[in-house]
Enzyme design. Structure first.
Site, PDB file in Angstrom:
ATOM      1  N   THR A 265       0.839  -1.203   0.000  1.00 12.87           N
ATOM      2  CA  THR A 265       0.000   0.000   0.000  1.00 12.87           C
ATOM      3  C   THR A 265       0.872   1.250   0.000  1.00 12.87           C
ATOM      4  OG1 THR A 265      -1.718  -1.154   1.169  1.00 12.87           O
ATOM      5  CG2 THR A 265      -1.606   1.206   1.584  1.00 12.87           C
TER       6      THR A 265
ATOM      7  N   ARG B 215     -14.361  -7.674   0.056  1.00 10.58           N
ATOM      8  CA  ARG B 215     -13.578  -7.307   1.256  1.00 10.58           C
ATOM      9  C   ARG B 215     -13.013  -5.884   1.154  1.00 10.58           C
ATOM     10  NH1 ARG B 215      -8.101  -5.528   2.417  1.00 10.58           N
ATOM     11  NH2 ARG B 215      -7.514  -6.334   4.422  1.00 10.58           N
ATOM     12  N   VAL B 216     -13.144  -5.134   2.213  1.00  6.09           N
ATOM     13  CA  VAL B 216     -12.541  -3.801   2.282  1.00  6.09           C
ATOM     14  C   VAL B 216     -11.625  -3.783   3.502  1.00  6.09           C
ATOM     15  CG1 VAL B 216     -12.995  -1.342   2.594  1.00  6.09           C
ATOM     16  CG2 VAL B 216     -14.536  -2.710   1.182  1.00  6.09           C
ATOM     17  N   GLY B 217     -10.410  -3.283   3.329  1.00 12.18           N
ATOM     18  CA  GLY B 217      -9.458  -3.219   4.440  1.00 12.18           C
ATOM     19  C   GLY B 217      -9.532  -1.883   5.162  1.00 12.18           C
ATOM     20  N   ASP B 218      -8.443  -1.542   5.809  1.00 11.36           N
ATOM     21  CA  ASP B 218      -8.406  -0.323   6.623  1.00 11.36           C
ATOM     22  C   ASP B 218      -8.144   0.941   5.815  1.00 11.36           C
ATOM     23  OD1 ASP B 218      -5.816  -1.507   6.138  1.00 11.36           O
ATOM     24  OD2 ASP B 218      -4.985   0.080   7.396  1.00 11.36           O
TER      25      ASP B 218
ATOM     26  N   THR C  21      -0.207   0.797   6.931  1.00  7.59           N
ATOM     27  CA  THR C  21      -0.142  -0.329   5.991  1.00  7.59           C
ATOM     28  C   THR C  21       0.023  -1.611   6.786  1.00  7.59           C
ATOM     29  OG1 THR C  21       1.056  -1.340   4.165  1.00  7.59           O
ATOM     30  CG2 THR C  21       2.363   0.040   5.631  1.00  7.59           C
ATOM     31  N   GLY C  22      -0.680  -2.657   6.362  1.00  4.41           N
ATOM     32  CA  GLY C  22      -0.598  -3.915   7.096  1.00  4.41           C
ATOM     33  C   GLY C  22      -1.896  -4.674   6.907  1.00  4.41           C
TER      34      GLY C  22
ATOM     35  N   GLY D 168      -5.311  -5.225   7.175  1.00  5.46           N
ATOM     36  CA  GLY D 168      -6.344  -4.239   7.498  1.00  5.46           C
ATOM     37  C   GLY D 168      -7.314  -4.680   8.574  1.00  5.46           C
TER      38      GLY D 168
HETATM   39  N1  ASP Z   1      -3.828  -2.311   4.689  1.00  3.72           N
HETATM   40  C1  ASP Z   1      -4.148  -2.844   3.386  1.00  3.72           C
HETATM   41  C2  ASP Z   1      -5.408  -3.643   3.475  1.00  3.72           C
HETATM   42  O1  ASP Z   1      -5.578  -4.394   4.428  1.00  3.72           O
HETATM   43  C3  ASP Z   1      -3.076  -3.712   2.839  1.00  3.72           C
HETATM   44  C4  ASP Z   1      -1.730  -3.078   2.806  1.00  3.72           C
HETATM   45  O2  ASP Z   1      -1.397  -2.270   3.650  1.00  3.72           O
HETATM   46  O3  ASP Z   1      -0.983  -3.380   1.869  1.00  3.72           O
HETATM   47  O4  ASP Z   1      -6.192  -3.575   2.550  1.00  3.72           O
END
Ligand code: ASP
Length: 363
Positions: free
Chosen positions: A221, A249-252, A271-272, A274
């Site tokens: 990200t 699916r939706v992340g953070d 980033t991580g 989510g």
């Molecule tokens: N945080 C993002 C998600 O979970 C993934 C990422 O940080 O690469 O969608």
């Protein structure tokens, strides 16, 4: 350097729900700062080729150049954040825009958000498939709609009304992301999706490279936080999400408070994985901790670093989550914290030299 009482007042006003206009916050002392990330993950020196490492360092330097050019000329933090993220969305090295990971159904579903600390206004899009620059769509939601987050087809209908640039979904296609999705889908025992219309002919990819990719680019990200000469902080984040994600699916990243947050005393992009960042409300939690620290001490020099470490090394790690954040304070202090072996990261400002780093053992 801006004095800390400014941070305290800005923090109090922000947390008390006061919208500050940028004139009130203006310090105009000519200071600016920017911090950028390009994702976190198992990024280790041993497994990185010199060529790949150089490509990432060049991309992070280019991001600083682009943001620094705008901010040092007195441009706004919002323009800097948008411009830097747009370029990173076009760069296939990153999991945002072109180069985004694929869902298990073989699509690129993009998420992005932006927040303006001077007004607490925010905008986000989730699950969009044809908008070339999701960060620009997020900004348009913030500035030109009554809403904060738009998803899927609705977000795209809005983006068309705003006359934003659309591309064929194949524009986002990269062979390496496709192949790592195929692997993940195979491991999950799901049927392989069809190669999208318009995708280039399959290319040879070295299996070893794919192993590396899966580890290194589990995330990828991009995020930027900037402080402009008027004292405004803006944070933005853009992503393709996680490889082989399913069911919309939706992340953070598009969730304000989780992946992105800004007040005029603090800005964060994360980033991580989510799912953890959402549950811990990571970005807002860090800003909140900073505000508590700022109020408790006359002059706390490392509030951004301390708050980032407490939330990432403490709360996130305790819950079993992985990833990292970049943080910027009203005084121009930048910080990052991550619990993965590496994170693509960079910072620069009017009062400090630039730093570009990848591995955990760099500064
Ligand atoms: N945080 C993002 C998600 O979970 C993934 C990422 O940080 O690469 O969608």
């Amino acid at each position: 350097m801006r004095i800390f009482t400014a941070a305290i007042v800005a923090g109090f006003m922000a947390s008390a729900g006061f919208a500050q206009d940028s004139e009130n916050a203006a310090q105009d002392d000519g200071s600016w700062a920017i911090v950028v990330h390009g994702g976190a993950g198992v990024i280790e020196r041993e497994s990185m080729t010199a060529e790949t490492e150089a490509a990432y360092r060049a991309a992070m330097n280019a991001a600083l150049d682009r943001g620094g050019e705008i901010l040092s000329a007195g441009g706004s933090a919002i323009d800097a954040v948008e411009a830097v993220i747009r370029a990173m969305e076009d760069d296939p090295l990153f999991n945002a825009g072109r180069g985004a990971v694929f869902t298990a159904a073989g699509r690129n579903e993009l998420d992005s958000s932006i927040m303006d600390g001077s007004t607490l206004n925010a905008g986000a899009v989730a699950g969009v498939t044809g908008i070339r620059h999701p960060i620009t769509a997020a900004r348009a939601v913030m500035e030109n709609s009554r809403h904060v987050m738009l998803t899927g087809e609705g977000a795209e209908a809005f983006a068309r009304e705003q006359e934003l640039e659309f591309v064929d979904p194949a524009f986002f296609f990269t062979e390496r992301r496709w192949r790592s999705m195929e692997r993940a889908v195979g491991d999950m025992g799901l049927p392989l999706p069809e190669r999208p219309d318009g995708a280039p002919e399959p290319e040879e990819i070295e299996e070893g490279h794919l192993d590396l990719l899966e580890r290194e680019h589990r995330f990828g990200t991009v995020g930027v936080v900037a402080l402009d000469m008027s004292g405004n902080i803006v944070a933005g984040t853009s992503t393709g999400g996680t490889t082989a994600k399913r069911w919309g699916r939706v992340g953070d990243s598009p969730v304000i408070g989780a992946g992105t947050y800004a007040t005029n005393s603090c800005g964060v992009s994360a980033t991580g994985t989510g799912e953890y960042f959402i549950r811990l409300n990571i970005a807002a939690r860090i800003c909140h901790e900073m505000e508590i620290m700022d109020r408790g001490a006359e002059e706390r020099t490392y509030a951004a670093q301390d708050a980032a470490d407490s939330v990432i090394q403490g709360d996130l790690t305790d819950l079993g989550g992985d990833g990292g954040v970049i943080v910027l304070s009203a005084s121009g202090e930048t910080a990052w914290s991550f619990n993965t072996p590496g994170m693509y990261r960079a910072s620069w400002g009017s009062d400090r030299d630039r730093i570009v780093a990848i591995y955990g053992d760099e500064e």
